[in-house]
Design a protein around this motif. Structure first.
Motif, short mmCIF file in Angstrom:
data_model
loop_
_atom_site.label_atom_id
_atom_site.label_comp_id
_atom_site.label_asym_id
_atom_site.label_seq_id
_atom_site.Cartn_x
_atom_site.Cartn_y
_atom_site.Cartn_z
N SER A 160 0.84 -1.19 0.00
CA SER A 160 0.00 0.00 0.00
C SER A 160 0.88 1.25 0.00
CB SER A 160 -0.91 0.01 1.23
OG SER A 160 -1.72 1.18 1.25
N THR A 161 0.42 2.27 -0.73
CA THR A 161 1.09 3.56 -0.70
C THR A 161 0.07 4.62 -1.10
OG1 THR A 161 3.09 4.76 -1.34
CG2 THR A 161 1.90 3.61 -3.09
N GLY A 162 0.44 5.86 -0.92
CA GLY A 162 -0.47 6.93 -1.32
C GLY A 162 -0.62 7.00 -2.83
N SER A 163 0.52 7.20 -3.51
CA SER A 163 0.53 7.31 -4.97
C SER A 163 1.87 6.81 -5.49
CB SER A 163 0.33 8.78 -5.39
OG SER A 163 0.76 9.01 -6.71
N THR A 164 1.83 5.86 -6.41
CA THR A 164 3.09 5.35 -6.98
C THR A 164 3.81 6.46 -7.74
OG1 THR A 164 1.92 4.53 -8.96
CG2 THR A 164 2.25 2.98 -7.14
N ASN A 165 3.07 7.34 -8.39
CA ASN A 165 3.71 8.44 -9.12
C ASN A 165 4.45 9.36 -8.16
OD1 ASN A 165 2.98 7.83 -11.81
ND2 ASN A 165 2.47 9.97 -12.21
N SER A 166 3.78 9.75 -7.08
CA SER A 166 4.42 10.66 -6.12
C SER A 166 5.67 10.03 -5.54
CB SER A 166 3.43 11.02 -5.00
OG SER A 166 2.34 11.76 -5.50
N ASP A 167 5.60 8.75 -5.21
CA ASP A 167 6.76 8.08 -4.64
C ASP A 167 7.92 8.04 -5.62
OD1 ASP A 167 5.37 7.61 -2.32
OD2 ASP A 167 4.85 5.55 -2.80
N LEU A 168 7.64 7.71 -6.88
CA LEU A 168 8.72 7.59 -7.85
C LEU A 168 9.28 8.95 -8.24
CD1 LEU A 168 10.23 5.30 -9.13
CD2 LEU A 168 8.61 5.31 -11.04
#
Length: 292
Positions: free
Chosen positions: A46-54
């Motif tokens: 689980s994460t907030g947003s894969t885009n934001s993380d990357l």
């Protein structure tokens, strides 16, 4: 939100037997190889947003081109215009990739989300056996009960001066009672031959690698590498009467007649002018003028 990795308990990971977790090790074996685009595949629970993380990791210099970041669940997923959406854990494919097309002129980078759309449609057609169509610029459509439904979307974001993060979200096993809005759909509702997410993800990433390589070898010339023609052939927006809701509270109505060399949608307006649209919300209109 801090991502939770695949060390979660077996009970929580297998709580819905119709939606088993992705096999991260098998995905790495199938995608990461010498000379391939994909350098690493990371799967988190689980994460907030894969885009934001990357985007964040790219800004910190922690990832190279070809990084793939996948989440079984996103709690703060974003689409275009910063729209938010959620889906049950493991009901879809939610992933982002990092690309650094340094040799391609930046003016041609606008083709990357459209290129990704072609790759997604190609991969899903091969692996899931469903007919897909693309709504300009970033929606993936399937047919459910004779109607076009949105089953996914694509979001491209710059990550510094030399990189782009592209996020993809696809509804895979979403059931009718789980749809966020009536206009949504899923591969399962469209009659997919499989909802096994491992081959679906591999199929999309392999198609993306293929198209990205062709586009990059052509210095980003979408016409020369066949991307412009292929996108147009699969674009459900072309030939339709549409309303473009543009920045600055401006709207434009016309027939979508082409996608030009810069990836812009060309509208033929009632005044007889052909006007390219580079950004905005596109609404398909029925012949009566009602939104579709």
């Amino acid at each position: 939100m801090t991502p939770r990795d695949d060390s979660e308990s077996a009970h929580s990971r297998w709580s819905d037997l119709d939606r088993p977790p992705l096999n991260a090790a098998a995905l790495r074996r199938g995608l990461v190889r010498e000379g391939a685009l994909w350098r690493e595949v990371e799967v988190v629970q689980s994460t907030g947003s894969t885009n934001s993380d990357l985007v964040s990791r790219a800004g910190e210099g922690k990832v190279e081109e070809g990084a793939v970041f996948v989440a079984e669940e996103q709690t703060a997923a974003r689409g275009r215009l910063d729209r938010r959406w959620t889906a049950p854990a493991r009901s879809g494919l939610f992933f982002s990739v990092l690309l650094r097309p340094a040799e391609v002129p930046v003016a041609r980078w606008g083709w990357l989300p459209l290129l990704t759309g072609v790759a997604v449609a190609t991969g899903l057609s091969r692996a899931a056996g469903v007919d897909t169509a693309l709504k300009w610029p970033n929606d993936v459509l399937v047919t459910v009960g004779g109607e076009e439904r949105k089953a996914g979307g694509i979001l491209a974001e710059r990550a510094g001066d030399d990189a782009v993060v592209i996020g993809v979200g696809i509804n895979v096993s979403l059931r009718a009672d789980e749809l966020p809005v009536p206009a949504a759909g899923s591969l399962a509702l469209a009659g997919a031959v499989t909802t096994d997410r491992d081959p679906l993800l591999r199929g999309m990433l392999r198609a993306l690698e293929e198209w990205y390589g062709r586009w990059r070898a052509a210095d980003g010339d979408a016409g020369a590498c066949g991307l412009q023609e292929t996108y147009a052939a699969g674009c459900a927006t072309l030939g339709r009467r549409v309303r473009a809701e543009l920045p600055g509270d401006r709207a434009l109505v016309g027939e979508a007649v082409a996608v030009d060399g810069d990836g812009r949608l060309v509208l033929a307006t009632e005044s007889g002018v052909q006007e390219p649209v580079g950004a905005g919300d596109i609404i398909h209109l029925r012949p009566t003028g009602d939104a579709a």
